[in-house]
Design a protein around this motif. Structure first.
Motif, PDB file in Angstrom:
ATOM      1  N   ARG A   1      -8.523   5.182   5.291  1.00 12.13           N
ATOM      2  CA  ARG A   1      -7.848   4.834   4.045  1.00 12.13           C
ATOM      3  C   ARG A   1      -8.874   4.421   2.983  1.00 12.13           C
ATOM      4  NH1 ARG A   1      -2.710   3.406   3.294  1.00 12.13           N
ATOM      5  NH2 ARG A   1      -2.446   3.028   5.536  1.00 12.13           N
ATOM      6  N   ALA A   2      -9.872   3.650   3.403  1.00 14.35           N
ATOM      7  CA  ALA A   2     -10.916   3.229   2.474  1.00 14.35           C
ATOM      8  C   ALA A   2     -11.669   4.428   1.913  1.00 14.35           C
ATOM      9  CB  ALA A   2     -11.881   2.266   3.171  1.00 14.35           C
TER      10      ALA A   2
ATOM     11  N   ASP B   1     -10.922   8.543  -4.635  1.00  9.34           N
ATOM     12  CA  ASP B   1     -10.102   8.390  -5.841  1.00  9.34           C
ATOM     13  C   ASP B   1     -10.877   7.653  -6.928  1.00  9.34           C
ATOM     14  OD1 ASP B   1      -8.015   8.301  -7.634  1.00  9.34           O
ATOM     15  OD2 ASP B   1      -6.907   6.752  -6.576  1.00  9.34           O
ATOM     16  N   ARG B   2     -11.523   6.569  -6.571  1.00  9.24           N
ATOM     17  CA  ARG B   2     -12.338   5.810  -7.541  1.00  9.24           C
ATOM     18  C   ARG B   2     -13.450   6.686  -8.124  1.00  9.24           C
ATOM     19  NH1 ARG B   2     -15.363   1.367  -5.195  1.00  9.24           N
ATOM     20  NH2 ARG B   2     -16.003   1.082  -7.364  1.00  9.24           N
TER      21      ARG B   2
ATOM     22  N   ALA C   1      -5.443  20.813   1.023  1.00  2.00           N
ATOM     23  CA  ALA C   1      -6.072  21.166  -0.250  1.00  2.00           C
ATOM     24  C   ALA C   1      -5.194  20.726  -1.415  1.00  2.00           C
ATOM     25  CB  ALA C   1      -6.331  22.669  -0.313  1.00  2.00           C
ATOM     26  N   ILE C   2      -3.886  20.777  -1.221  1.00  2.37           N
ATOM     27  CA  ILE C   2      -2.965  20.392  -2.290  1.00  2.37           C
ATOM     28  C   ILE C   2      -3.096  18.906  -2.602  1.00  2.37           C
ATOM     29  CG2 ILE C   2      -0.524  20.123  -2.896  1.00  2.37           C
ATOM     30  CD1 ILE C   2       0.000  22.721  -1.324  1.00  2.37           C
ATOM     31  N   LEU C   3      -3.079  18.072  -1.581  1.00  4.60           N
ATOM     32  CA  LEU C   3      -3.215  16.640  -1.823  1.00  4.60           C
ATOM     33  C   LEU C   3      -4.589  16.308  -2.393  1.00  4.60           C
ATOM     34  CD1 LEU C   3      -1.477  15.029   1.304  1.00  4.60           C
ATOM     35  CD2 LEU C   3      -0.602  15.209  -1.040  1.00  4.60           C
ATOM     36  N   GLY C   4      -5.622  16.998  -1.919  1.00  2.00           N
ATOM     37  CA  GLY C   4      -6.959  16.764  -2.455  1.00  2.00           C
ATOM     38  C   GLY C   4      -7.024  17.061  -3.943  1.00  2.00           C
TER      39      GLY C   4
ATOM     40  N   THR D   1      -2.566   8.756  -6.329  1.00  3.50           N
ATOM     41  CA  THR D   1      -3.747   7.972  -5.957  1.00  3.50           C
ATOM     42  C   THR D   1      -4.255   8.400  -4.587  1.00  3.50           C
ATOM     43  OG1 THR D   1      -2.550   6.204  -4.807  1.00  3.50           O
ATOM     44  CG2 THR D   1      -2.801   5.998  -7.213  1.00  3.50           C
ATOM     45  N   GLY D   2      -5.493   8.066  -4.300  1.00  7.29           N
ATOM     46  CA  GLY D   2      -6.044   8.377  -2.996  1.00  7.29           C
ATOM     47  C   GLY D   2      -5.271   7.708  -1.874  1.00  7.29           C
ATOM     48  N   GLU D   3      -4.869   6.465  -2.088  1.00  4.08           N
ATOM     49  CA  GLU D   3      -4.132   5.749  -1.053  1.00  4.08           C
ATOM     50  C   GLU D   3      -2.756   6.369  -0.821  1.00  4.08           C
ATOM     51  OE1 GLU D   3      -3.373   1.184   0.418  1.00  4.08           O
ATOM     52  OE2 GLU D   3      -3.820   1.548  -1.702  1.00  4.08           O
ATOM     53  N   GLU D   4      -2.087   6.754  -1.902  1.00  2.00           N
ATOM     54  CA  GLU D   4      -0.782   7.405  -1.756  1.00  2.00           C
ATOM     55  C   GLU D   4      -0.913   8.734  -1.023  1.00  2.00           C
ATOM     56  OE1 GLU D   4       1.357   5.689  -5.836  1.00  2.00           O
ATOM     57  OE2 GLU D   4       0.189   7.558  -5.880  1.00  2.00           O
TER      58      GLU D   4
END
Length: 254
Positions: A240-241, A247-248, A195-198, A207-210
């Motif tokens: 990853r995509a 993120d986008r 939840a934290i990263l989200g 970023t989403g990728e990071e």
């Protein structure tokens, strides 16, 4: 999560769009967006609004968000391929489902605090333990500083109880989001296991990728030790995509 289908393209094709079973043929030449007087931006196909599975219009809060959806329709070939339309599915899910299940969706997001990936460090080997501590500690600290969410780390698989106040706080933060952001958060949290990263992706802190790379430190460590096969690499890149797309989506909503 029970209220939000995953972004896996095969699942999306089965669950997100009934039309996939009927091989819907492309009937439009141009996909565009239009500002609505009452607010928001609607997606148009040759000047007419396509419908969600529940027969609602694709009406989004920002032009950039609507264009993400329109671009997916514009990119279709002779037949509609739902697996190549993740933004369309996020929008449809937000409009048709999350709008009427906000409370349960927020509760599911908050439940991840109880077993957040960033709280479970490996016991060994030492290089992995050190990498996890170095990479994850700043984000636990960020959650406390920026979100008011305090979590306690542990080593190994022994469950550690997290403060009920932190779980309640994440639920509160989720409910502050509109349907479109809440939907993307509900998809991103289980993808990342955190939840934290989200929330960090949603707020533009990472970023989403990071965030995805942080979520698979253990997997990446094992791959460096033992190698990776082609199928596993393909699955990783698909996930990853998804993280990049989410993120986008957040950035398009402003």
């Amino acid at each position: 999560m029970s209220h939000i289908p995953p972004l896996d393209p095969m699942v999306a094709a089965r669950k997100g769009f009934r039309e996939s079973e009927e091989r819907l043929k492309r009937f439009w030449k141009e996909a565009s967006v239009r500002a609505e007087e009452a607010g928001g931006w609607v997606v148009l196909l040759d000047g007419r609004a396509p419908k969600t599975p529940a027969h609602n219009r694709f009406l989004l809060p920002t032009e950039a968000g609507a264009r993400m959806v329109a671009d997916e329709w514009a990119a279709q070939g002779e037949f509609l391929d739902p697996g190549t339309m993740p933004a369309t599915r996020i929008a449809a899910t937000a409009i048709d489902r999350v709008a009427v299940t906000r409370e349960p969706v927020a509760e599911e997001i908050a439940a991840y605090v109880g077993s957040d990936l960033l709280c479970y460090l490996a016991e060994h080997p030492t290089p992995l333990v050190e990498e996890q501590a170095r990479s994850w500690t700043p984000w636990r600290e960020w959650a406390e500083r920026e979100l008011g969410v305090v979590v306690q780390p542990t080593s190994g698989i022994i469950h550690v109880e997290q403060p009920p106040e932190s779980i309640a706080r994440v639920r509160e933060l989720a409910l502050e989001l509109d349907d479109f952001r809440l939907t993307a958060l509900a998809m991103g949290v289980p993808l990342l296991g955190s939840a934290i990263l989200g929330l960090a992706v949603q707020r533009g802190a990472i970023t989403g990728e990071e965030a995805f790379d942080l979520s698979r430190i253990d997997e990446a460590f094992q791959e460096r030790q033992w190698g990776v096969d082609a199928e596993a690499a393909e699955r990783t890149e698909a996930r990853r995509a998804e993280a990049v797309l989410i993120d986008r989506w957040f950035r398009a909503l402003g």
